[in-house]
Motif scaffolding. Sequence first.
Motif, PDB file in Angstrom:
ATOM      1  N   ILE A 206       1.367  -1.595  -0.343  1.00  0.00           N
ATOM      2  CA  ILE A 206      -0.002  -0.503  -0.284  1.00  0.00           C
ATOM      3  C   ILE A 206       0.690   1.613   0.099  1.00  0.00           C
ATOM      4  CG2 ILE A 206      -2.311   1.177   1.041  1.00  0.00           C
ATOM      5  CD1 ILE A 206      -2.670  -1.115   2.028  1.00  0.00           C
ATOM      6  N   ILE A 207       1.849   1.063   0.541  1.00  0.00           N
ATOM      7  CA  ILE A 207       3.037   2.578   0.439  1.00  0.00           C
ATOM      8  C   ILE A 207       3.398   2.516  -0.614  1.00  0.00           C
ATOM      9  CG2 ILE A 207       5.013   3.520   1.780  1.00  0.00           C
ATOM     10  CD1 ILE A 207       3.671   1.906   4.707  1.00  0.00           C
ATOM     11  N   PHE A 208       4.039   1.961  -1.160  1.00  0.00           N
ATOM     12  CA  PHE A 208       5.126   1.853  -2.234  1.00  0.00           C
ATOM     13  C   PHE A 208       3.929   1.671  -3.715  1.00  0.00           C
ATOM     14  CE2 PHE A 208       8.225   0.427   1.288  1.00  0.00           C
ATOM     15  CZ  PHE A 208       8.380   2.316   0.661  1.00  0.00           C
ATOM     16  N   GLY A 209       3.175   1.080  -3.687  1.00  0.00           N
ATOM     17  CA  GLY A 209       1.471   0.952  -4.799  1.00  0.00           C
ATOM     18  C   GLY A 209       2.624  -0.393  -5.234  1.00  0.00           C
ATOM     19  N   LYS A 210       1.417  -0.811  -6.047  1.00  0.00           N
ATOM     20  CA  LYS A 210       1.670  -1.883  -6.736  1.00  0.00           C
ATOM     21  C   LYS A 210       2.223  -1.867  -8.142  1.00  0.00           C
ATOM     22  CE  LYS A 210      -3.896  -4.416  -5.913  1.00  0.00           C
ATOM     23  NZ  LYS A 210      -4.455  -4.732  -6.505  1.00  0.00           N
ATOM     24  N   THR A 211       2.484  -0.694  -8.368  1.00  0.00           N
ATOM     25  CA  THR A 211       3.533  -0.583  -9.349  1.00  0.00           C
ATOM     26  C   THR A 211       4.702  -1.011  -8.831  1.00  0.00           C
ATOM     27  OG1 THR A 211       2.894   1.808  -9.267  1.00  0.00           O
ATOM     28  CG2 THR A 211       1.996   0.659 -10.940  1.00  0.00           C
ATOM     29  N   ASN A 212       4.711  -0.545  -8.098  1.00  0.00           N
ATOM     30  CA  ASN A 212       6.597  -0.891  -7.649  1.00  0.00           C
ATOM     31  C   ASN A 212       6.381  -2.288  -6.305  1.00  0.00           C
ATOM     32  OD1 ASN A 212       7.689   1.718  -8.656  1.00  0.00           O
ATOM     33  ND2 ASN A 212       6.031   3.018  -6.447  1.00  0.00           N
ATOM     34  N   ALA A 213       5.504  -3.098  -6.984  1.00  0.00           N
ATOM     35  CA  ALA A 213       6.122  -4.500  -6.440  1.00  0.00           C
ATOM     36  C   ALA A 213       6.977  -4.738  -6.644  1.00  0.00           C
ATOM     37  CB  ALA A 213       4.518  -5.549  -6.797  1.00  0.00           C
ATOM     38  N   VAL A 214       7.196  -4.834  -8.015  1.00  0.00           N
ATOM     39  CA  VAL A 214       8.398  -5.873  -7.876  1.00  0.00           C
ATOM     40  C   VAL A 214       9.843  -5.571  -7.953  1.00  0.00           C
ATOM     41  CG1 VAL A 214      10.588  -6.721  -9.858  1.00  0.00           C
ATOM     42  CG2 VAL A 214       7.722  -6.962 -10.536  1.00  0.00           C
ATOM     43  N   LYS A 215       9.865  -3.931  -7.243  1.00  0.00           N
ATOM     44  CA  LYS A 215      11.077  -3.185  -6.679  1.00  0.00           C
ATOM     45  C   LYS A 215      11.018  -3.212  -5.892  1.00  0.00           C
ATOM     46  CE  LYS A 215      11.757   0.085 -10.522  1.00  0.00           C
ATOM     47  NZ  LYS A 215      11.382   1.730 -10.722  1.00  0.00           N
ATOM     48  N   THR A 216      10.128  -3.448  -4.874  1.00  0.00           N
ATOM     49  CA  THR A 216       9.455  -3.606  -3.153  1.00  0.00           C
ATOM     50  C   THR A 216      10.312  -4.655  -3.474  1.00  0.00           C
ATOM     51  OG1 THR A 216       8.389  -1.899  -3.402  1.00  0.00           O
ATOM     52  CG2 THR A 216       8.064  -3.248  -1.567  1.00  0.00           C
ATOM     53  N   PHE A 217       9.468  -6.056  -3.741  1.00  0.00           N
ATOM     54  CA  PHE A 217       9.810  -7.734  -3.721  1.00  0.00           C
ATOM     55  C   PHE A 217      11.273  -7.357  -3.932  1.00  0.00           C
ATOM     56  CE2 PHE A 217      10.511 -11.030  -5.153  1.00  0.00           C
ATOM     57  CZ  PHE A 217       9.580 -12.186  -3.794  1.00  0.00           C
ATOM     58  N   LEU A 218      12.055  -7.094  -5.102  1.00  0.00           N
ATOM     59  CA  LEU A 218      13.502  -7.248  -4.887  1.00  0.00           C
ATOM     60  C   LEU A 218      14.333  -6.734  -3.397  1.00  0.00           C
ATOM     61  CD1 LEU A 218      13.976  -6.917  -8.024  1.00  0.00           C
ATOM     62  CD2 LEU A 218      14.129  -8.649  -7.115  1.00  0.00           C
ATOM     63  N   ILE A 219      13.822  -5.859  -3.274  1.00  0.00           N
ATOM     64  CA  ILE A 219      14.876  -5.470  -1.473  1.00  0.00           C
ATOM     65  C   ILE A 219      15.259  -6.480  -0.545  1.00  0.00           C
ATOM     66  CG2 ILE A 219      14.867  -3.545   0.162  1.00  0.00           C
ATOM     67  CD1 ILE A 219      12.789  -1.630  -0.550  1.00  0.00           C
ATOM     68  N   PHE A 220      14.364  -7.487  -0.563  1.00  0.00           N
ATOM     69  CA  PHE A 220      14.402  -8.193   0.904  1.00  0.00           C
ATOM     70  C   PHE A 220      14.956  -9.451   0.237  1.00  0.00           C
ATOM     71  CE2 PHE A 220      10.309  -6.492   1.295  1.00  0.00           C
ATOM     72  CZ  PHE A 220       9.439  -6.436   2.057  1.00  0.00           C
ATOM     73  N   PRO A 221      15.568 -10.069  -0.778  1.00  0.00           N
ATOM     74  CA  PRO A 221      16.604 -10.932  -1.481  1.00  0.00           C
ATOM     75  C   PRO A 221      17.354 -10.523  -1.324  1.00  0.00           C
ATOM     76  CG  PRO A 221      14.631 -11.020  -3.149  1.00  0.00           C
ATOM     77  CD  PRO A 221      14.448 -10.207  -1.820  1.00  0.00           C
ATOM     78  N   VAL A 222      17.713  -9.353  -1.561  1.00  0.00           N
ATOM     79  CA  VAL A 222      18.652  -9.075  -2.239  1.00  0.00           C
ATOM     80  C   VAL A 222      19.221  -7.801  -1.189  1.00  0.00           C
ATOM     81  CG1 VAL A 222      19.897  -6.038  -2.794  1.00  0.00           C
ATOM     82  CG2 VAL A 222      18.228  -6.964  -4.037  1.00  0.00           C
ATOM     83  N   LEU A 223      18.885  -8.019   0.749  1.00  0.00           N
ATOM     84  CA  LEU A 223      19.218  -7.883   1.468  1.00  0.00           C
ATOM     85  C   LEU A 223      19.493  -9.016   1.848  1.00  0.00           C
ATOM     86  CD1 LEU A 223      19.842  -6.097   4.158  1.00  0.00           C
ATOM     87  CD2 LEU A 223      17.264  -5.917   4.485  1.00  0.00           C
ATOM     88  N   ALA A 224      19.184 -10.008   1.516  1.00  0.00           N
ATOM     89  CA  ALA A 224      19.546 -11.200   2.573  1.00  0.00           C
ATOM     90  C   ALA A 224      20.816 -11.891   2.209  1.00  0.00           C
ATOM     91  CB  ALA A 224      18.105 -11.894   2.160  1.00  0.00           C
ATOM     92  N   TYR A 225      20.679 -11.737   1.091  1.00  0.00           N
ATOM     93  CA  TYR A 225      22.376 -12.389   0.439  1.00  0.00           C
ATOM     94  C   TYR A 225      23.567 -11.437   0.400  1.00  0.00           C
ATOM     95  CZ  TYR A 225      19.591 -16.145  -2.210  1.00  0.00           C
ATOM     96  OH  TYR A 225      19.123 -17.414  -2.789  1.00  0.00           O
TER      97      TYR A 225
END
Length: 294
Positions: A206-225
Amino acid sequence: MLSVWLRAIRVKFLLASVIAVSLGLSLAWHSGHPIDIIHAFLTFAGVISLHASVDLLNDYWDFKRGIDTKTKRTKMSGGTGVLPEGLLKPKSVYIVGIAFLILGAIIGIYFVIIFGITIGLILGFAILSVIFYSTKIVNWGLAEVFVTIKGTLIIIGTYFIQSQSIDDFTILAGIVVGVLSSLVLFVTSIPDHDVDKEKGRRTLIIIFGKTNAVKTFLIFPVLAYGIIIYGVVSGLFPIYSLIVLLAKPFLILAILHLKDLEKSENILLSSMTNTLYFSRIAGALFIISFLIGF
């Protein structure tokens, strides 16, 4: 009736807590600390009880707020459905949720008596989080942050119970698993975007919007790896920790299916499912790396 209650406590999502405790134990083993089996069992029981509590109370409050009556339930999102379908009474779900909270708190208090203020602080955070997760934390847009912190503290607490110490690599390892759990929460909140927004919730989608779903998603694996690679390069993690990269195929599938949110429900469901597989397999491989990486 048992199957209904197992559905209500979301058994497949409890695996996140099992992985977190298992990682804490593997870190202690990796560091040369003998594992106290009784304390390990109690840690599993306490953490799983608190996890079950937050899930049950979340179902209760989502039903009371009218969220679960409007969302379209899937295998991965939209709540458990036990209350909208009338399979359980709201009061029963609330009471059992509180009972699990009390059980987890009792086990935690036992560890506080033995190990002191460090466990007390972790327990205090856990109890307050369970109580306020559905009514405050999600509304403030902090759900994913909460899950990351929760996962990290579970691992720190488990390690501390076995070793009576906290090390840098324990904190970093905890963040990895916390982030992996948050990723699952993020992607499973996507189908509920409209209803959550209508009812006052503020999830990351909701905060970042559906149009940025993939970009937001990528934050997590990039941080973990990124943390894992840093840990290996710095010598905090064994070289074997790089086996977590073997989980990448599930991550790639999740991203590919997430790219177009306007596609069919099955496409989004596939993204959620592959995200869950990625998170759990990556977590399991991370555990294994500390068991074999002496």
